[in-house]
Design a protein around this motif. Structure first.
Motif, PDB file in Angstrom:
ATOM      1  N   ASP A 105       0.834  -1.190   0.000  1.00 34.87           N
ATOM      2  CA  ASP A 105       0.000   0.000   0.000  1.00 34.87           C
ATOM      3  C   ASP A 105       0.869   1.240   0.000  1.00 34.87           C
ATOM      4  N   MET A 106       0.519   2.154  -0.864  1.00 28.42           N
ATOM      5  CA  MET A 106       1.270   3.388  -0.986  1.00 28.42           C
ATOM      6  C   MET A 106       0.463   4.542  -0.379  1.00 28.42           C
TER       7      MET A 106
ATOM      8  N   VAL B 148       0.447   8.682  -0.059  1.00 27.77           N
ATOM      9  CA  VAL B 148       1.024   9.841  -0.720  1.00 27.77           C
ATOM     10  C   VAL B 148       0.502  11.112  -0.051  1.00 27.77           C
TER      11      VAL B 148
ATOM     12  N   ASP C  13      -0.931  14.710   0.543  1.00 27.10           N
ATOM     13  CA  ASP C  13      -2.051  15.408  -0.108  1.00 27.10           C
ATOM     14  C   ASP C  13      -3.200  14.466  -0.472  1.00 27.10           C
ATOM     15  N   VAL C  14      -2.929  13.146  -0.552  1.00 25.24           N
ATOM     16  CA  VAL C  14      -3.999  12.201  -0.875  1.00 25.24           C
ATOM     17  C   VAL C  14      -4.385  11.420   0.385  1.00 25.24           C
ATOM     18  N   ASP C  15      -3.399  10.786   1.008  1.00 26.24           N
ATOM     19  CA  ASP C  15      -3.669   9.944   2.174  1.00 26.24           C
ATOM     20  C   ASP C  15      -3.410  10.648   3.506  1.00 26.24           C
TER      21      ASP C  15
ATOM     22  N   LEU D 200      10.593   4.645   0.970  1.00 21.20           N
ATOM     23  CA  LEU D 200      10.309   6.010   1.386  1.00 21.20           C
ATOM     24  C   LEU D 200      10.771   6.988   0.315  1.00 21.20           C
ATOM     25  N   GLY D 201       9.865   7.840  -0.125  1.00 27.93           N
ATOM     26  CA  GLY D 201      10.273   8.968  -0.959  1.00 27.93           C
ATOM     27  C   GLY D 201      10.208  10.221  -0.105  1.00 27.93           C
TER      28      GLY D 201
ATOM     29  N   LYS E 164       9.438  14.700  -4.667  1.00 32.77           N
ATOM     30  CA  LYS E 164       8.855  16.026  -4.456  1.00 32.77           C
ATOM     31  C   LYS E 164       7.950  16.026  -3.238  1.00 32.77           C
ATOM     32  N   LYS E 165       7.104  14.996  -3.172  1.00 30.65           N
ATOM     33  CA  LYS E 165       6.154  14.894  -2.069  1.00 30.65           C
ATOM     34  C   LYS E 165       6.492  13.649  -1.257  1.00 30.65           C
TER      35      LYS E 165
ATOM     36  N   SER F  22       6.207  10.252   0.097  1.00 32.75           N
ATOM     37  CA  SER F  22       5.417   9.079  -0.248  1.00 32.75           C
ATOM     38  C   SER F  22       6.023   7.859   0.417  1.00 32.75           C
ATOM     39  N   ILE F  23       5.158   6.984   0.885  1.00 31.94           N
ATOM     40  CA  ILE F  23       5.578   5.823   1.665  1.00 31.94           C
ATOM     41  C   ILE F  23       4.882   4.608   1.089  1.00 31.94           C
ATOM     42  N   ASP F  24       5.665   3.625   0.679  1.00 29.24           N
ATOM     43  CA  ASP F  24       5.063   2.387   0.222  1.00 29.24           C
ATOM     44  C   ASP F  24       5.514   1.270   1.139  1.00 29.24           C
TER      45      ASP F  24
ATOM     46  N   MET G   7      11.974   1.829  -5.146  1.00 25.94           N
ATOM     47  CA  MET G   7      11.073   2.864  -5.608  1.00 25.94           C
ATOM     48  C   MET G   7      11.744   3.681  -6.710  1.00 25.94           C
TER      49      MET G   7
ATOM     50  N   VAL H 260      11.271   7.143  -8.928  1.00 18.86           N
ATOM     51  CA  VAL H 260      10.529   8.396  -8.889  1.00 18.86           C
ATOM     52  C   VAL H 260      10.901   9.250 -10.093  1.00 18.86           C
TER      53      VAL H 260
ATOM     54  N   SER I 103       3.293  -0.971  -6.559  1.00 18.02           N
ATOM     55  CA  SER I 103       2.528   0.203  -6.129  1.00 18.02           C
ATOM     56  C   SER I 103       2.799   1.340  -7.086  1.00 18.02           C
TER      57      SER I 103
ATOM     58  N   ASP J 101      -1.017  -1.675  -5.851  1.00 16.57           N
ATOM     59  CA  ASP J 101      -1.815  -0.614  -5.264  1.00 16.57           C
ATOM     60  C   ASP J 101      -1.717   0.577  -6.198  1.00 16.57           C
TER      61      ASP J 101
ATOM     62  N   SER K 144      -2.417   4.733  -6.638  1.00 17.86           N
ATOM     63  CA  SER K 144      -2.694   5.996  -5.957  1.00 17.86           C
ATOM     64  C   SER K 144      -2.574   7.143  -6.943  1.00 17.86           C
ATOM     65  N   ARG K 145      -3.224   8.235  -6.603  1.00 15.92           N
ATOM     66  CA  ARG K 145      -2.973   9.458  -7.326  1.00 15.92           C
ATOM     67  C   ARG K 145      -1.729  10.100  -6.731  1.00 15.92           C
ATOM     68  N   SER K 146      -0.871  10.688  -7.550  1.00 15.51           N
ATOM     69  CA  SER K 146       0.288  11.397  -7.000  1.00 15.51           C
ATOM     70  C   SER K 146       0.726  12.485  -7.962  1.00 15.51           C
TER      71      SER K 146
ATOM     72  N   LYS L 195       3.794  13.302  -9.006  1.00 13.55           N
ATOM     73  CA  LYS L 195       4.782  12.804  -9.956  1.00 13.55           C
ATOM     74  C   LYS L 195       4.622  11.295 -10.071  1.00 13.55           C
TER      75      LYS L 195
ATOM     76  N   ASP M  66       6.732   1.737  -7.032  1.00 15.77           N
ATOM     77  CA  ASP M  66       7.472   0.940  -6.070  1.00 15.77           C
ATOM     78  C   ASP M  66       7.183  -0.519  -6.346  1.00 15.77           C
TER      79      ASP M  66
ATOM     80  N   PHE N 103      20.662  11.851  -0.853  1.00 20.45           N
ATOM     81  CA  PHE N 103      20.633  13.040   0.011  1.00 20.45           C
ATOM     82  C   PHE N 103      22.052  13.494   0.340  1.00 20.45           C
TER      83      PHE N 103
END
Lengths: 298, 298
Positions: A49-50, A52, A54-56, A92-93, A130-131, A133-135, B50, B52, B91, B125, B127-129, B131, B135, B298
């Motif tokens: 399950d992802m 994101v 702004d969505v979740d 993790l993003g 950018k945002k 996100s966790i999967d 992942m 991106v 995902s 899974d 999702s909307r995102s 970008k 994953d 990073f």
């Protein structure tokens, strides 16, 4: 042509079509978890399950709770198959401007969730994004005799939910405890014919059971347990993220369960023949069809 | 304080610390895959990666190749542990304005990659995102006797790489074929002491083996196989995304392998005592230390 024309489930269907699976895959996508041959007595459950930003969850949200939820969502999928979660990996993003304090609290939420359910966090991947996100991908185990799918509801089954429904977006979606214990209690003591977790709203998730089982259902407005935070029936039927269990069992088993008077399990209706579709009896006794809509990403 | 102060590996270390694992976990994070007890003869391998947009691929890139790469990266991790990939879950975070044509080509890339390696795509899974993000979590199996880790290089081992290094960013990173066949050939016919896939550049990935094995290494510039697209030694040492195998084996085994004259396996140096660190002999015979740097998020 944009993917919104297909909708979330149409898009998933498009992806699934023409995927070939070998005989070790008992159930591919289309249930809460994939079910894979493991050994003589047990199946391996596999789900991901992802989440994101702004969505979740919203940018200002407590990172500890985001971390907690990121595992809880997948644990809930394992529970819906009556399994025990065992291993997970986290991708993790992270945005460049993430602070160490934020990351620490996020990690603590994940670790606490894992510890509570005795889950081994065995790996992961870290990316810049950018945002946030966790999967999370989760592995669980279930005894073959205890596996419960969506596709095996029987006519005459009583339909149950755990807990209360609706208004989860006003807090519970970040704090819920996945129903592993309740699912295990059920399969260890009763015959459960079908089960799913309610992530997209009662109407939509019940429809998943009905579609997969080729059945209809009759549910009673007066019996649907509303959360204190629900704004009414619509909220319970159509708003997502309750993460409660929805399950069906033969009438006799249901009677046996009800005699135990465990308030967390509430009967809300029964499984009928397919032709009827999904029908609701309102508080005045009037019956009508309801639409299987709910939260949809596209 | 921003996470860039810790760096990618510092951040991972911070996450890993205080995670408790039970005895069924042979190896948690810190290798290419997590290694989990499966049955008497085999381990389960578990990895996730992942991808991106803007980091792992550019917006204008061919979606078929993005789909292909998204599985290939994880398949390469399974290969690095000498396993066979079996199951995966995907995902997908898709932007709202994704076209059906784009999604179809992305899916086709994934399915073709899966088919080539006989992998079951068992779930996912959606999702909307903002970008595009993908994953993939992958499960593989490896015979216990064939498992190869990063942490078991021995002094005197010969160091090998497969294929050629450097310049992958100019095309190969989207088209590479994960080295499953080569890894299996190696473990089925030779004693391999340690192995990793080169995803962050030779210098950094060799350093992972050295650190995990508590060893040093001496490599020879003249023996490092440069890709046609590499802009020189630096490219081979420090640019990422080669997805070749880096492995070490006892001298005698190495001789046996070299007698087979298989051009894909090239010896580039040897494992030394830890104190020496990572050293390079240049084409004039001069020796110097090299830094374990490479691609870092990073």
């Amino acid at each position: 042509v944009l993917i919104s024309k297909l909708g979330e489930f149409g898009l998933i269907e498009r992806f699934r079509s023409s995927i070939k699976l070998d005989s070790t895959v008992i159930k591919g996508s289309g249930d809460d978890c994939a079910v894979i041959e493991f050994n003589r007595d047990r199946y391996l459950l596999f789900t991901c399950d992802m989440l994101v930003e702004d969505v979740d969850f919203l940018p200002g949200e407590n990172p500890y709770l985001i971390g907690r939820k990121s595992l809880a969502v997948s644990i809930s999928d394992i529970a819906a198959c009556a399994g025990v979660p065992c291993y997970c990996a986290v991708s993790l993003g992270l945005p460049k401007n993430t602070t160490i304090g934020f990351a620490d609290r996020l990690f603590r939420g994940m670790r606490d969730s894992a510890r509570q359910f005795k889950i081994n966090i065995v790996g992961g991947d870290l990316s810049r994004s950018k945002k946030l996100s966790i999967d999370v991908s989760m592995l669980g185990l279930v005894e073959k005799k205890f596996l419960v799918l969506r596709s095996t509801a029987k006519e005459g089954d009583t339909i149950f939910v755990t807990g209360t429904l609706g208004g989860s977006i006003r807090g519970k979606h970040l704090r819920f405890t996945p129903r592993v214990r309740q699912a295990r209690f059920l399969v260890e003591n009763f015959r459960v014919n079908s089960m799913i977790d309610i992530s997209d709203g009662l109407a939509q998730d019940l429809s998943h059971i009905l579609k997969a089982s080729k059945k209809g259902a009759l549910i009673y407005e007066g019996q649907i347990p509303l959360s204190r935070r629900a704004k009414g029936l619509k909220d319970a039927l159509y708003s997502g993220e309750d993460f409660e269990l929805l399950f069906t069992m033969p009438r006799k088993e249901a009677d046996r369960l009800l005699r135990r008077k465990i308030s967390i399990f509430r009967p809300i209706g029964e499984i009928t023949a397919a032709q009827a579709g999904l029908r609701l009896v309102d508080k005045k006794g009037k019956e009508r069809n309801i639409k299987p809509k709910g939260f949809c990403h596209f």
